[in-house]
Design a protein around this motif. Structure first.
Motif, mmCIF file in Angstrom:
data_model
loop_
_atom_site.group_PDB
_atom_site.id
_atom_site.type_symbol
_atom_site.label_atom_id
_atom_site.label_comp_id
_atom_site.label_asym_id
_atom_site.label_seq_id
_atom_site.Cartn_x
_atom_site.Cartn_y
_atom_site.Cartn_z
ATOM 1 N N GLY A 1 -10.811 17.604 -5.282
ATOM 2 C CA GLY A 1 -10.777 16.772 -4.222
ATOM 3 C C GLY A 1 -11.985 15.745 -4.259
ATOM 4 O O GLY A 1 -12.138 14.769 -3.683
ATOM 5 N N ARG A 2 -13.236 16.136 -4.458
ATOM 6 C CA ARG A 2 -14.592 15.339 -4.435
ATOM 7 C C ARG A 2 -14.358 14.547 -5.619
ATOM 8 O O ARG A 2 -14.908 13.186 -5.207
ATOM 9 N N VAL A 3 -13.861 14.588 -6.636
ATOM 10 C CA VAL A 3 -13.414 13.500 -7.644
ATOM 11 C C VAL A 3 -12.750 12.385 -7.096
ATOM 12 O O VAL A 3 -13.029 11.267 -7.240
ATOM 13 N N ARG A 4 -11.442 12.977 -6.420
ATOM 14 C CA ARG A 4 -10.661 12.025 -5.749
ATOM 15 C C ARG A 4 -11.304 11.020 -4.775
ATOM 16 O O ARG A 4 -11.006 9.901 -4.726
ATOM 17 N N SER A 5 -12.173 11.649 -3.877
ATOM 18 C CA SER A 5 -12.679 10.745 -2.918
ATOM 19 C C SER A 5 -13.699 10.036 -3.488
ATOM 20 O O SER A 5 -13.773 8.686 -3.018
ATOM 21 N N TRP A 6 -14.496 10.446 -4.523
ATOM 22 C CA TRP A 6 -15.610 9.709 -5.101
ATOM 23 C C TRP A 6 -14.848 8.301 -5.975
ATOM 24 O O TRP A 6 -15.217 7.140 -5.873
ATOM 25 N N LEU A 7 -13.830 8.798 -6.541
ATOM 26 C CA LEU A 7 -12.811 7.753 -7.294
ATOM 27 C C LEU A 7 -12.379 6.617 -6.145
ATOM 28 O O LEU A 7 -12.574 5.394 -6.388
ATOM 29 N N ASP A 8 -11.993 6.964 -5.069
ATOM 30 C CA ASP A 8 -11.536 6.220 -4.016
ATOM 31 C C ASP A 8 -12.531 5.130 -3.494
ATOM 32 O O ASP A 8 -12.533 4.197 -3.102
ATOM 33 N N GLN A 9 -13.777 5.767 -3.018
ATOM 34 C CA GLN A 9 -14.994 5.364 -2.484
ATOM 35 C C GLN A 9 -15.350 4.071 -3.368
ATOM 36 O O GLN A 9 -15.543 2.826 -3.094
ATOM 37 N N ILE A 10 -15.514 4.528 -4.750
ATOM 38 C CA ILE A 10 -16.024 3.532 -5.607
ATOM 39 C C ILE A 10 -15.085 2.585 -6.043
ATOM 40 O O ILE A 10 -15.229 1.308 -6.128
ATOM 41 N N GLY A 11 -13.828 2.775 -6.019
ATOM 42 C CA GLY A 11 -12.646 1.702 -6.206
ATOM 43 C C GLY A 11 -12.461 0.687 -5.160
ATOM 44 O O GLY A 11 -11.975 -0.163 -5.219
ATOM 45 N N ARG B 1 -20.548 18.869 -9.720
ATOM 46 C CA ARG B 1 -21.874 18.040 -9.586
ATOM 47 C C ARG B 1 -21.690 17.099 -8.123
ATOM 48 O O ARG B 1 -22.606 17.029 -7.369
ATOM 49 N N LEU B 2 -20.376 16.831 -7.976
ATOM 50 C CA LEU B 2 -20.001 16.006 -6.704
ATOM 51 C C LEU B 2 -20.112 17.006 -5.320
ATOM 52 O O LEU B 2 -20.219 16.389 -4.295
ATOM 53 N N LEU B 3 -20.110 18.193 -5.711
ATOM 54 C CA LEU B 3 -20.338 19.148 -4.386
ATOM 55 C C LEU B 3 -21.900 19.330 -4.031
ATOM 56 O O LEU B 3 -21.940 19.718 -2.887
ATOM 57 N N GLN B 4 -22.868 18.787 -5.119
ATOM 58 C CA GLN B 4 -23.961 18.849 -4.780
ATOM 59 C C GLN B 4 -24.722 17.665 -4.562
ATOM 60 O O GLN B 4 -25.904 17.504 -3.893
ATOM 61 N N SER B 5 -24.102 16.648 -4.860
ATOM 62 C CA SER B 5 -24.709 15.094 -4.730
ATOM 63 C C SER B 5 -23.584 14.105 -4.400
ATOM 64 O O SER B 5 -22.576 14.234 -4.613
ATOM 65 N N THR B 6 -23.910 13.165 -3.592
ATOM 66 C CA THR B 6 -23.149 11.884 -3.351
ATOM 67 C C THR B 6 -22.571 11.535 -4.261
ATOM 68 O O THR B 6 -21.311 11.017 -4.380
#
Length: 210
Positions: free
Chosen positions: A186-196, A149-154
């Motif tokens: 990789g997208r999940v990890r970046s998303w977790l870092d961004q939200i954190g 999903r995160l490959l398709q949406s921010t």
């Protein structure tokens, strides 16, 4: 934000992913509230006075004294607060339903599967290899769904941060505690870092530890 003893919203919680969900929203939206921590190991969630608030004997729950509304179940609370305040609530019905869709994906999938994995890893006294392998496999599948999903949406539901991200983040951030290798995502990890790194999230994490 520190708890406000004069606030019109009481927030019953404990240091769990489901409690963190609501805490994040309260801090993101800047909602004054009184945080009431329950000791789950001592069974405080089963006290008669609390069971009148949540008959299921779980956390979280809120009492919105201003509106005269008592709610339990984290998803219902997030949806209510977003609808009431408009914070992290998309304007269009289409995007609102996207948020609800991914919120329910967390409620029906991520939470139960990762929760069961945690139990068999840390709560069970007898152990169950078959169960552990089953829930680990399903947890990794769900991380894969989020990755796709995160490959398709921010963000998970739309291009903007929403309650769907709050709900999923609160559980998916526990990957290390669950012994999961999320290096392929990789997208999940970046998303977790961004939200954190969000201020409201950091404040909620701090509040959850107290």
């Amino acid at each position: 934000m520190k708890a406000d003893s004069n606030a019109l919203l009481d927030f019953y919680t404990a240091d769990t992913p489901n409690g963190l969900k609501v805490s994040i929203y309260l801090h993101e939206a800047g909602i004054a509230h009184r945080q009431i921590a329950l000791d789950l190991s001592a069974g405080e969630q089963h006290r008669p006075d609390y069971r009148r608030i949540n008959p299921n004997g779980k956390i979280p729950a809120i009492i919105d004294h201003d509106a005269g509304i008592t709610l339990f179940e984290s998803g219902a609370i997030l949806s209510y607060l977003a609808a009431k305040t408009g914070v992290l609530q998309p304007a269009s019905l289409t995007e609102q339903m996207q948020v609800q869709q991914w919120l329910h994906f967390q409620i029906g999938g991520i939470g139960p599967m990762l929760g069961q994995l945690w139990w068999f890893l840390h709560g069970s006294r007898t152990g169950n290899r078959e169960a552990t392998e089953r829930y680990r496999k399903e947890a990794m599948r769900l991380y894969g769904v989020v990755e796709h999903r995160l490959l398709q949406s921010t963000f998970l539901a739309t291009t903007e941060f929403s309650i769907a991200d709050i709900a999923a983040y609160s559980w998916l951030r526990t990957w290390d505690e669950l012994g999961l290798d999320i290096s392929p995502f990789g997208r999940v990890r970046s998303w977790l870092d961004q939200i954190g790194k969000r201020r409201g999230v950091c404040d909620a994490l701090d509040a959850n530890r107290t």
